[in-house]
Design a protein around this motif. Structure first.
Motif: not given
Lengths: 328, 328
Positions: B177-180, B186, B209-211, B213-215, B231
């Motif tokens: 998990l990172s910011n890109g 990261g 990325e955070g997005t 998690l739903s994918r 999170v």
């Protein structure tokens, strides 16, 4: 107010950017300068130039999403991003908006405009409005992956000024995002930052948790740019999932997506998870009003970003930030 | 399988804990030992003891939520948490579940059971199932606020074993998990961890990325316990908000909360944001199967935690972890 808009930046540029500008020009009392490929912008917006307060500024170069930020702004002085930042620097615009390469906008703003004295790291401030009664500002939303306690104190100060003048909250409640509410919770960065913010003159309410984001506990949510970015994107991803949900085949009304969600009272919540509602994040701590929009921004997001830029320009947010720092 | 259950831990103990145990005793082929105040447990569960596979173990002491974990486990050897961990150590139970003071359970497990060789830091592994087709395991969900790259590599290894044997995925996809998504994105921790995991024999898909998690991009989401906790709690807070939504007054059906959401096809998504669906997080990397449940657990969460403990005990997850480490 004069707003300069990067018409070349973002996945849906220039079409959706121009559409957003046209919508905004109808809605707000602003002058909008579209920066991008001149001929293309004339094709898209030409017929509106006389009627609306729109103009076109040519930019013969373009910075792509995958370019290295620092190299790109050095090599491309005639790109929409560099031109926009220069307009801001020269006082020819009151705000600049871009949905382009975030790193490049950050670099251009940092080196072109400079930092407001007393703020070591500019921060991206995103509006996160998961609670109906109490929208909040989260910062940093992604400009600084590695932070020191002093940076988090400064983010708290920046957020306090923003929410005071943009949201009109006299004494904004500052919360520090952590893995527990107790003062002793958090990683080392948060534990040290907690003590710094506690000893400042800010209205610090202490540590808040992830669950607090939906509870409206704080007006300003202080976090490092790594964590902030992950939180923002987790919420965005969930919002996308909700919008895509299809009703069961026996559902009585012929509604889908947003309309369906609004029908059952979820409109607000899903709206609150949608970045396009706020249009962009303010880059706080640089000498100029810079708004960074989502790379996937469509017309609605751009229109709302122009609204936000207009508010920031009206109060002259970046000027307020330097004055507030002087007073401290 | 024999499951020991802390009947004194959690906001709704002992009532909801006992109710959950009774439900689980009906549903699963397990022996459940309730640990807590003997007289109270006899009052609550006494009439079920003969019919169901339930028993009571007395614990004259209790560790409160606000007690200092290390001090509490030292001072209270007759608390339900210490007794439960000791049962596990002595092989008298196959798993132990507690919704009590998380820090105290962590400490008791760490010092009472010890770490599996090769794993420096036990991690809390939470199931996060925001994508219908692909539930994922997030770790660390909060046991370690400050981590080093080596710890994140070990979390990836732990998660890989868990998802292989509990989810039945042959070669679990590990995401960091990172910011890109780019390798260079990261904070420093993530950048260094990326290289370590990349050079391991795991099925590493890179940064997510955070997005994502739903994918359903990854089967294992690797993160430090600080970020992971935020999170998990952000998602939990949103889930709570959704459940509380009331339909507009003109809504055609007389439905509220979960029923309303299920009616419009959102049942799955809201369920996926509800921690009680999975009942608890496995503490991976200690010598014993320990499940830590949410402090707000009610009967349903406890029943599901017993289901999870049963699965972990059936495969003997903690044993599989030591064997896997030996092979490496």
């Amino acid at each position: 107010m004069r707003i300069a808009l990067d018409a070349s930046g973002g996945e849906y540029a220039p079409n959706e950017i121009v559409k957003g500008a046209i919508k905004a020009a109808h809605e707000y009392d602003v002058e909008i300068a579209l920066i991008g490929k001149k001929s293309l912008l004339h094709l898209l917006a030409g017929k509106h130039l006389k009627k609306l307060n729109l103009s076109i500024i040519g930019a013969s170069q373009n910075i792509d999403f995958h370019e290295h930020p620092m190299e790109a702004i050095r090599k491309k002085p005639r790109s929409s991003i560099v031109i926009g930042i220069n307009l801001l620097k020269e006082g020819k615009t009151d705000a600049f908006i871009s949905a382009g390469n975030t790193g490049a906008v950050l670099c251009a703003a940092l080196f072109g405009l400079g930092k407001v004295e007393g703020f070591e790291r500019p921060a991206l401030a995103s509006i996160i409005s998961l609670n109906r009664r109490s929208p909040a500002l989260l910062l940093d939303a992604g400009a600084n992956a590695d932070c020191r306690p002093n940076h988090l104190l400064q983010f708290a100060q920046l957020g306090s000024i923003y929410t005071k003048y943009i949201f009109g909250i006299e004494s904004p409640r500052i919360g520090l995002l952590s893995n527990g509410t107790e003062e002793t919770k958090g990683n080392r960065l948060i534990q040290e930052s907690h003590q710094l913010i506690k000893n400042s003159n800010l209205n610090f309410i202490g540590n808040i948790e992830g669950t607090d984001l939906s509870r409206g506990t704080a007006d300003v949510i202080v976090t490092d740019g790594f964590t902030g970015n992950i939180v923002i994107k987790t919420v965005e991803g969930l919002g996308d999932s909700f919008i895509k949900v299809k009703p069961p085949s026996d559902y009585s009304r012929n509604l889908r997506g947003r309309a369906l969600l609004a029908d059952v009272g979820l409109g607000f919540l899903v709206k609150s998870m949608d970045y396009s509602e706020y249009g962009g994040a303010c880059l706080l701590g640089v000498k100029g009003n810079v708004i960074i929009s989502h790379g996937r921004s469509r017309a609605k997001a751009i229109k709302n970003a122009i609204g936000l830029a207009n508010r920031a320009a009206e109060v002259n947010l970046s000027q307020l930030i330097s004055e507030a720092k002087d007073e401290q």
